[in-house]
Design an enzyme around this catalytic site. Sequence first.
Site, PDB file in Angstrom:
ATOM      1  N   ASP A 127       0.801  -1.137  -0.059  1.00 19.38           N
ATOM      2  CA  ASP A 127       0.002   0.041   0.050  1.00 19.38           C
ATOM      3  C   ASP A 127       0.939   1.191  -0.004  1.00 19.38           C
ATOM      4  O   ASP A 127       0.188   2.444  -0.049  1.00 19.38           O
ATOM      5  CB  ASP A 127      -0.868   0.003   1.144  1.00 19.38           C
ATOM      6  CG  ASP A 127      -1.986  -1.155   1.054  1.00 19.38           C
ATOM      7  OD1 ASP A 127      -1.898  -1.498   0.326  1.00 19.38           O
ATOM      8  OD2 ASP A 127      -2.627  -1.257   2.266  1.00 19.38           O
ATOM      9  N   ARG A 265     -18.806  -3.607 -15.903  1.00 20.39           N
ATOM     10  CA  ARG A 265     -18.349  -4.893 -15.022  1.00 20.39           C
ATOM     11  C   ARG A 265     -16.798  -4.342 -14.203  1.00 20.39           C
ATOM     12  O   ARG A 265     -16.258  -3.280 -14.502  1.00 20.39           O
ATOM     13  CB  ARG A 265     -17.614  -5.799 -16.035  1.00 20.39           C
ATOM     14  CG  ARG A 265     -18.927  -6.432 -16.937  1.00 20.39           C
ATOM     15  CD  ARG A 265     -19.952  -7.195 -16.290  1.00 20.39           C
ATOM     16  NE  ARG A 265     -20.775  -7.692 -17.245  1.00 20.39           N
ATOM     17  CZ  ARG A 265     -20.639  -8.780 -18.158  1.00 20.39           C
ATOM     18  NH1 ARG A 265     -19.432  -9.556 -17.963  1.00 20.39           N
ATOM     19  NH2 ARG A 265     -21.374  -9.251 -18.764  1.00 20.39           N
ATOM     20  N   HIS A 271      -5.639 -10.555  -4.039  1.00 16.20           N
ATOM     21  CA  HIS A 271      -4.373 -10.844  -3.623  1.00 16.20           C
ATOM     22  C   HIS A 271      -3.322 -11.037  -4.699  1.00 16.20           C
ATOM     23  O   HIS A 271      -2.115 -11.329  -4.544  1.00 16.20           O
ATOM     24  CB  HIS A 271      -4.222 -12.122  -2.739  1.00 16.20           C
ATOM     25  CG  HIS A 271      -5.003 -11.856  -1.696  1.00 16.20           C
ATOM     26  ND1 HIS A 271      -6.348 -12.342  -1.432  1.00 16.20           N
ATOM     27  CD2 HIS A 271      -4.966 -11.184  -0.549  1.00 16.20           C
ATOM     28  CE1 HIS A 271      -6.924 -11.801  -0.039  1.00 16.20           C
ATOM     29  NE2 HIS A 271      -5.789 -10.955   0.301  1.00 16.20           N
ATOM     30  N   ARG A 274      -0.378  -8.961  -4.634  1.00 12.39           N
ATOM     31  CA  ARG A 274       0.772  -9.191  -3.796  1.00 12.39           C
ATOM     32  C   ARG A 274       1.557 -10.488  -3.865  1.00 12.39           C
ATOM     33  O   ARG A 274       2.427 -10.998  -3.192  1.00 12.39           O
ATOM     34  CB  ARG A 274       0.099  -9.587  -2.282  1.00 12.39           C
ATOM     35  CG  ARG A 274      -0.569  -8.258  -1.556  1.00 12.39           C
ATOM     36  CD  ARG A 274      -0.589  -8.421  -0.168  1.00 12.39           C
ATOM     37  NE  ARG A 274      -1.101  -9.543   0.557  1.00 12.39           N
ATOM     38  CZ  ARG A 274      -2.125  -9.623   1.198  1.00 12.39           C
ATOM     39  NH1 ARG A 274      -2.553  -8.485   1.812  1.00 12.39           N
ATOM     40  NH2 ARG A 274      -2.131 -10.703   1.875  1.00 12.39           N
TER      41      ARG A 274
HETATM   42  O1  F6P Z   1      -1.161  -5.337   3.338  1.00 15.84           O
HETATM   43  C1  F6P Z   1      -2.059  -4.320   3.123  1.00 15.84           C
HETATM   44  C2  F6P Z   1      -3.410  -4.940   2.263  1.00 15.84           C
HETATM   45  O2  F6P Z   1      -2.793  -5.294   1.179  1.00 15.84           O
HETATM   46  C3  F6P Z   1      -4.482  -3.833   2.128  1.00 15.84           C
HETATM   47  O3  F6P Z   1      -4.604  -3.081   1.128  1.00 15.84           O
HETATM   48  C4  F6P Z   1      -5.587  -4.797   2.109  1.00 15.84           C
HETATM   49  O4  F6P Z   1      -6.855  -4.332   2.579  1.00 15.84           O
HETATM   50  C5  F6P Z   1      -5.334  -5.916   2.857  1.00 15.84           C
HETATM   51  O5  F6P Z   1      -3.771  -6.421   2.781  1.00 15.84           O
HETATM   52  C6  F6P Z   1      -5.952  -7.434   2.713  1.00 15.84           C
HETATM   53  O6  F6P Z   1      -5.037  -8.373   3.417  1.00 15.84           O
HETATM   54  P1  F6P Z   1      -5.694  -9.615   3.657  1.00 15.84           P
HETATM   55  O7  F6P Z   1      -6.616 -10.123   2.788  1.00 15.84           O
HETATM   56  O8  F6P Z   1      -4.652 -10.778   3.578  1.00 15.84           O
HETATM   57  O9  F6P Z   1      -5.994  -9.565   5.391  1.00 15.84           O
END
Ligand code: F6P
Length: 341
Positions: A127, A265, A271, A274
């Site tokens: 973030d 849409r 995720h 990430r």
């Molecule tokens: O690490 C922060 C973040 O990426 C936020 O933007 C998001 O809301 C959160 O993690 C969601 O993480 P999780 O689904 O692993 O709890």
Amino acid sequence: MRVGILTGGGDAPGLNNVIRGVVTKGINAYKYEFVGFKDGWKGPLEGLTRPVTLADVAHINDEGGTILGSSRTNPIKIENGVARIEENLKKLNVDALIAIGGEDTLGVATQLHQKNFKVIGVPKTIDNDLSNTDYTFGFDTAVNIAVEAIDRLHTTAESHHRALIVEVMGRHAGWIALHSGLAGGATCILIPEQKFSVDKVCEWVESRFKSHYAPIIVIAEGAIPQEGDMVTKDQTLDSFGHVKLSGIGDWLAGQIEEKTGKEARTSVLGHIQRGGSPTAFDRVLATRFGLQAITAAHEGDWGKMVALHGTDIVRVPLASATEQLKLVPLERYKESEIFFG
Ligand code: F6P
């Protein structure tokens, strides 16, 4: 010295590069031993460890996630949590801790430092909302993943004459939305720092359709409409008190369809942002953070966080990272508005 290392909170590409930097320099330059704590603060709390040798970290520079595992365990909220950590560190002969994490993990590290634990922090979050560092690792990878998604979505938006919404992460801060939206040529970018008007978004959508170019809207999961509230998945809280977000994109698509009659849409990147291999930028930043973190430990500079200031890696007080969130300044957001519509 025997040094414990842990990774807490949401995973971020670059975590393994920090571990590799810390461990390689710690062993080769200072002859330290390392104890890998599993799953964030759960590791020292429950005495869960794994070895981290040079062989363990030699080939992890292109690996996403974290070889140590992660969790959102908050030891401060658990009865005798701090005492249990203290006991386990003593049992394992661990002299100091390197904590790699975001707001929550470093918040705990700060509290432990205030109780005289020897801690060094390393800032992580896709973030990019930690203060006192220009960037956190993980952010660049997340933005690049989002931009690739936006680039790909343009063709479907065009072919089907649809408004496409891309929901990206960003609970309180809209950095991922702002950077990916600018790089991806979004019709508009909606961030948590600035409430948005649904009517204005619909105007931009209509005007983009008039130019025979289908609209792409990039929205942060924490963006809030002027006419409503933050959209949450459900009301359950994690141990740091955060609700699960996601759903604002679908809500906005419904509003656009109702008000413009155009099909809309949503793609929620979630995720995926990430996951996987870190970009070269994140690998280098995370490696430099790791090298500087173990140097800070060697010099006994406890209670510090390594940080990026310009192109230099510096040390700042741990507490300064989490005193307030680094939000997108209004003027930074405003400069992107020239491209909206
Ligand atoms: O690490 C922060 C973040 O990426 C936020 O933007 C998001 O809301 C959160 O993690 C969601 O993480 P999780 O689904 O692993 O709890």
